[in-house]
Design a protein around this motif. Structure first.
Motif, PDB file in Angstrom:
ATOM      1  N   GLU A 160       0.820  -1.214   0.000  1.00  0.00           N
ATOM      2  CA  GLU A 160       0.000   0.000   0.000  1.00  0.00           C
ATOM      3  C   GLU A 160       0.852   1.262   0.000  1.00  0.00           C
ATOM      4  OE1 GLU A 160      -2.948   0.133   3.022  1.00  0.00           O
ATOM      5  OE2 GLU A 160      -4.209  -1.390   2.063  1.00  0.00           O
ATOM      6  N   PRO A 164       0.419   5.889  -4.510  1.00  0.00           N
ATOM      7  CA  PRO A 164       0.179   7.245  -3.998  1.00  0.00           C
ATOM      8  C   PRO A 164      -1.169   7.425  -3.311  1.00  0.00           C
ATOM      9  CG  PRO A 164       1.221   7.358  -6.153  1.00  0.00           C
ATOM     10  CD  PRO A 164       0.908   5.907  -5.903  1.00  0.00           C
ATOM     11  N   ARG A 165      -2.219   6.830  -3.837  1.00  0.00           N
ATOM     12  CA  ARG A 165      -3.545   7.100  -3.260  1.00  0.00           C
ATOM     13  C   ARG A 165      -3.760   6.384  -1.925  1.00  0.00           C
ATOM     14  NH1 ARG A 165      -4.922   3.437  -7.510  1.00  0.00           N
ATOM     15  NH2 ARG A 165      -6.219   1.654  -6.853  1.00  0.00           N
ATOM     16  N   PHE A 166      -2.870   5.453  -1.574  1.00  0.00           N
ATOM     17  CA  PHE A 166      -3.018   4.724  -0.319  1.00  0.00           C
ATOM     18  C   PHE A 166      -2.049   5.179   0.770  1.00  0.00           C
ATOM     19  CE2 PHE A 166      -4.540   1.160  -3.223  1.00  0.00           C
ATOM     20  CZ  PHE A 166      -5.874   1.420  -2.963  1.00  0.00           C
ATOM     21  N   ASN A 168       0.765   8.378   2.487  1.00  0.00           N
ATOM     22  CA  ASN A 168       1.002   9.822   2.501  1.00  0.00           C
ATOM     23  C   ASN A 168       2.184  10.161   1.598  1.00  0.00           C
ATOM     24  OD1 ASN A 168       3.572  10.056   4.007  1.00  0.00           O
ATOM     25  ND2 ASN A 168       2.402   9.350   5.778  1.00  0.00           N
ATOM     26  N   ARG A 169       2.287  11.421   1.269  1.00  0.00           N
ATOM     27  CA  ARG A 169       3.259  11.853   0.252  1.00  0.00           C
ATOM     28  C   ARG A 169       4.697  11.541   0.657  1.00  0.00           C
ATOM     29  NH1 ARG A 169       3.570  17.985  -2.323  1.00  0.00           N
ATOM     30  NH2 ARG A 169       5.188  17.514  -3.884  1.00  0.00           N
ATOM     31  N   ASN A 172       5.319   7.728   0.344  1.00  0.00           N
ATOM     32  CA  ASN A 172       5.318   7.283  -1.047  1.00  0.00           C
ATOM     33  C   ASN A 172       6.561   7.763  -1.789  1.00  0.00           C
ATOM     34  OD1 ASN A 172       4.119   7.983  -4.119  1.00  0.00           O
ATOM     35  ND2 ASN A 172       3.731   5.944  -3.291  1.00  0.00           N
TER      36      ASN A 172
END
Length: 216
Positions: A160, A164-166, A168-169, A172
């Motif tokens: 996960e 990116p969508r799962f 935090n920045r 990731n």
């Protein structure tokens, strides 16, 4: 993943385990290493207990028409007793190999982690650093990951955290940098439940194959 029911903070029941396995099937997962937590000073499921529960999983999945290959393992919280407990057969390696999946507290100092792996390498094990994106020392200086890799430590990310969508920045970005440098040896689901922390793999695979060398 933590799919054996009622042994740690993973699956709470056989019903939840089966729900997790249905998700895994949809994710094209066919092989699972069962990695219940093993922590010093805690009541841990024994190697015999893992094998017994693995057989029970096989029985239940066949009844449901679900077919997987299961292998025994542990996710080991490192302390100074771990090398001896491994040598004495109190902790499970990954799929009866010389690989061992090892985690630390997120705030642990790098020198402690480095010395722990030196001890395991000295004993002849092939250590895997579990979910390396969780440790503050590596988030502050990812070059330390390269130092461990050069020393013979294998590095694992959670699936996960690679999407990116799962995640935090910051996490990731960290994962992507390590993948681009080809420092990652394993990606696992680290699944614990049938909702939230599920056996998710396809979105990770799809994201990475768009960005990275397919052979890697």
């Amino acid at each position: 993943c933590h799919i054996i029911p009622q042994v740690d903070d993973g699956s709470e029941s056989m019903e939840m385990s089966l729900a997790m396995l249905r998700i895994a099937m949809e994710q094209n997962i066919e092989t699972i290493i069962l990695t219940p937590h093993n922590k010093g000073g805690h009541h841990n499921v024994s190697l015999e207990g893992i094998d017994k529960r693995m057989d029970a999983l096989y029985d239940e999945t066949e009844k449901e028409g679900l077919y997987f290959d299961f292998y025994p393992g542990n996710e080991i919280m490192y302390d100074s007793t771990v090398p001896d407990r491994l040598n004495q057969g109190e902790i499970c390696t990954m799929a009866d190999s010389d690989y061992v999946l090892v985690e630390f507290k997120p705030w642990e100092e790098y020198t402690y982690i480095r010395d722990a792996f030196r001890s395991l390498l000295y004993e002849g094990y092939r250590p895997i650093l579990a979910h390396c994106e969780r440790y503050e020392c590596f988030l502050k200086d990812r070059n330390l990951i390269a130092d461990l890799a050069r020393a013979g430590v294998l590095i694992q990310l959670n699936s996960e955290d690679c999407v990116p969508r799962f995640s935090n920045r910051r996490i990731n970005k960290f994962c992507r940098a390590l993948l681009e440098e080809e420092l990652i040896s394993f990606i696992g689901t680290d699944a614990h439940k049938d909702e939230g922390r599920t056996p998710m793999m396809l979105p990770c695979w799809e994201a990475l194959t768009k960005k990275l060398d397919p052979d890697y």
